[in-house]
Design a protein around this motif. Structure first.
Motif, PDB file in Angstrom:
ATOM      1  N   LEU A   1      50.589   0.976  -5.512  1.00 48.07           N
ATOM      2  CA  LEU A   1      51.023   1.484  -6.499  1.00 48.07           C
ATOM      3  C   LEU A   1      50.018   3.050  -6.433  1.00 48.07           C
TER       4      LEU A   1
ATOM      5  N   LEU B   1      43.673  -3.190 -14.986  1.00 47.46           N
ATOM      6  CA  LEU B   1      44.016  -1.312 -14.914  1.00 47.46           C
ATOM      7  C   LEU B   1      43.635  -1.117 -15.295  1.00 47.46           C
TER       8      LEU B   1
ATOM      9  N   ALA C   1      51.699  -2.927 -14.065  1.00 44.84           N
ATOM     10  CA  ALA C   1      51.229  -1.957 -13.519  1.00 44.84           C
ATOM     11  C   ALA C   1      52.352  -0.613 -13.489  1.00 44.84           C
TER      12      ALA C   1
ATOM     13  N   GLY D   1      42.751  -1.495  -8.703  1.00 43.03           N
ATOM     14  CA  GLY D   1      43.920  -1.554  -8.455  1.00 43.03           C
ATOM     15  C   GLY D   1      42.982  -1.587  -6.533  1.00 43.03           C
TER      16      GLY D   1
ATOM     17  N   LEU E   1      45.660  -5.287 -10.332  1.00 45.83           N
ATOM     18  CA  LEU E   1      46.842  -5.150  -9.395  1.00 45.83           C
ATOM     19  C   LEU E   1      46.886  -6.640  -8.203  1.00 45.83           C
TER      20      LEU E   1
ATOM     21  N   ALA F   1      46.498  -5.328 -19.568  1.00 45.40           N
ATOM     22  CA  ALA F   1      46.510  -4.480 -18.460  1.00 45.40           C
ATOM     23  C   ALA F   1      45.108  -3.698 -18.774  1.00 45.40           C
TER      24      ALA F   1
END
Length: 476
Positions: A136, A291, A109, A146, A130, A288
């Motif tokens: 974050l 995310l 992240a 997230g 996340l 990722a």
């Protein structure tokens, strides 16, 4: 147990040339549903679909798989947004008690090009995108995963003018009211003549687009209910060792109602829809992918933000209904109400910069901000006041955090062991599955000790009468 020889497995698919990804999962599920065709036939047909997915796009059996393959091929032609080679550093609280998977997710992240700052709370554990317990801060963007699936999930506390002795003497009445005034479980809601009215139903955001508008009826049916999993409504004794002037509560012990639940099917459906959209618009490397973010200067980003805000308001309304119904049923005066939420994104200022702060399973803990951090059905929870610690991005844990996965808890904890623990702590439990057994959670005292720089404890809440989903079901 040995896998039947006629069942197609991952190795079979890889031998055909399938690669890990969404289409791979669709292929496995499709093969599982159509085992009656026989393994040899299925393998031949799956190979044909892989070779020419366009020819199967409208096929009754293989259409979904074909379209997943077409989508994967189209995305493969788009260069992913590169991650930073070295992510920004972040604060970790209670590091020795956090699993490596959560750290690895947070590391990724922090490599996002929009990442500004991060922190990992002492109750952190691995999630999707996340980690749960991850905080974050990003620049001008929002990450649906997230925020999380249960958007705006929150804690709500009502402190009554009822002494502990009255609760003990009338335990059966409180148990009866807890059952009568609450409703639990994935998919459960109220029939039209039972539904509650609330101002949230007039929120203009329900008309923001046809997708959200179509969710309103289900949202109304579930308004004032609690989900499955770790959601609960419970009576307990809250003790203030000293008078709290801002709340106006003298030192002493009081009966209190504590609830934990979120935005039900409304939030889950919004999360799924906009996560899919984010992945289509924001192509990140595979590690990722969960995310994927939406820029707040885009139409999609503004849509999600409005839908997220609606889901948070809806979750708050459900708690409001539960707490008002209970106070009326008991004929009790509410001395104070405290509420805080997680699984949300906030626009805040951090180190002089405007950022979007995602708290996935983390509690806002700005200076002077009240919050509730629960333990488990037998462990105490804490009413806390934030210290506004910059390194944690003004955040704290949202609970004790799991030390066992749900599957592990079900496999390793017996019903008798759970009953013995409840008896030892003097807790009456209504509902709940073994996946929510107290032993599945970290020691709340260890978690609290790791965040003394983040919050101060105002009062301690001890559970006495707990209700959860009867079947231990997850949220729908």
């Amino acid at each position: 147990m040995n896998t039947p020889t006629n069942v197609i497995n991952s190795e079979d698919l890889m031998a055909l040339g399938y690669t890990p990804g969404r289409a791979f999962g669709v292929a496995l599920r499709t093969a599982g549903k159509h085992q009656r065709l026989g393994k040899e036939t299925l393998l031949a047909q799956l190979a044909d679909v892989l070779a020419a997915p366009e020819a199967y796009a409208a096929h009754a059996v293989y259409g979904k798989l074909a379209n997943a393959l077409i989508e994967a091929a189209a995305m493969a032609d788009i260069a992913p947004i590169p991650l930073r080679e070295a992510g920004t550093g972040y604060a970790v609280y209670g590091e020795s008690h956090i699993e490596p998977g959560a750290r690895a997710q947070m590391d990724v992240a922090m490599q996002l090009p929009v990442a500004v700052a991060g922190a990992l709370m002492p109750d952190a554990h691995q999630g999707y995108g996340l980690p749960i317990g991850g905080v974050l801060a990003v620049d001008n963007a929002v990450i649906p995963y997230g925020v999380g699936v249960d958007i705006g999930c929150r804690m709500a506390l009502s402190i009554y003018d009822i002494p502990e002795t009255f609760f003990v003497e009338h335990h059966a009445r409180f148990k009866r009211e807890l059952i009568a005034q609450t409703r639990f479980g994935a998919g459960h809601g109220f029939k039209p003549h039972e539904r509650a009215d609330h101002q949230v139903l007039t929120d203009e955001a329900f008309g923001m687009n046809p997708f959200v508008a179509n969710l309103k009826d289900k949202a109304w049916a579930q308004l004032g209910t609690s989900g499955g999993g770790n959601h609960f409504v419970e009576f307990g004794i809250i003790e203030f060792p000293a008078a709290d002037e801002p709340l106006g509560i003298p030192a002493g012990k009081y009966l209190a109602l504590l609830s934990h639940s979120g935005s039900r099917g409304l939030g889950a459906t919004i999360a799924g829809h906009y996560t899919k959209l984010a992945k289509e618009l924001c192509h990140l490397p595979s590690e990722a992918r969960n995310l994927a973010y939406l820029g707040l200067d885009t139409h999609a980003g503004q849509e999600y933000w409005q839908a997220m805000t609606l889901a948070g308001s809806y979750a708050s309304a459900s708690h409001d209904i539960i707490h008002r119904k209970m106070a009326a049923a008991l004929g009790a005066e509410v001395l104070a109400r405290v509420e805080n939420h997680h699984n949300f994104a906030w626009k805040e200022t951090w180190n002089g910069q405007e950022v979007v702060v995602h708290r996935k399973g983390a509690t806002p803990a700005g200076k002077g901000v009240l919050g509730i951090i629960p333990g488990s059905m037998t462990a105490p929870g804490f009413l806390v006041r934030g210290k506004g610690e910059a390194a944690s991005i003004s955040s704290a844990s949202h609970g004790a955090g799991r030390q066992m996965s749900r599957t592990q808890a079900i496999k390793t904890i017996s019903r008798d062991a759970m009953k013995a623990t409840l008896k030892q702590h003097g807790v009456t439990l209504i509902g709940a599955g073994l996946d929510e057994a107290p032993m599945a959670y970290k020691d709340i005292h260890t978690v609290m000790a790791a965040q003394t720089a983040l919050v101060e404890v105002v009062a301690t809440f001890t559970p006495r009468l707990v209700r959860m989903a009867d079947d231990g079901s997850r949220e729908d």
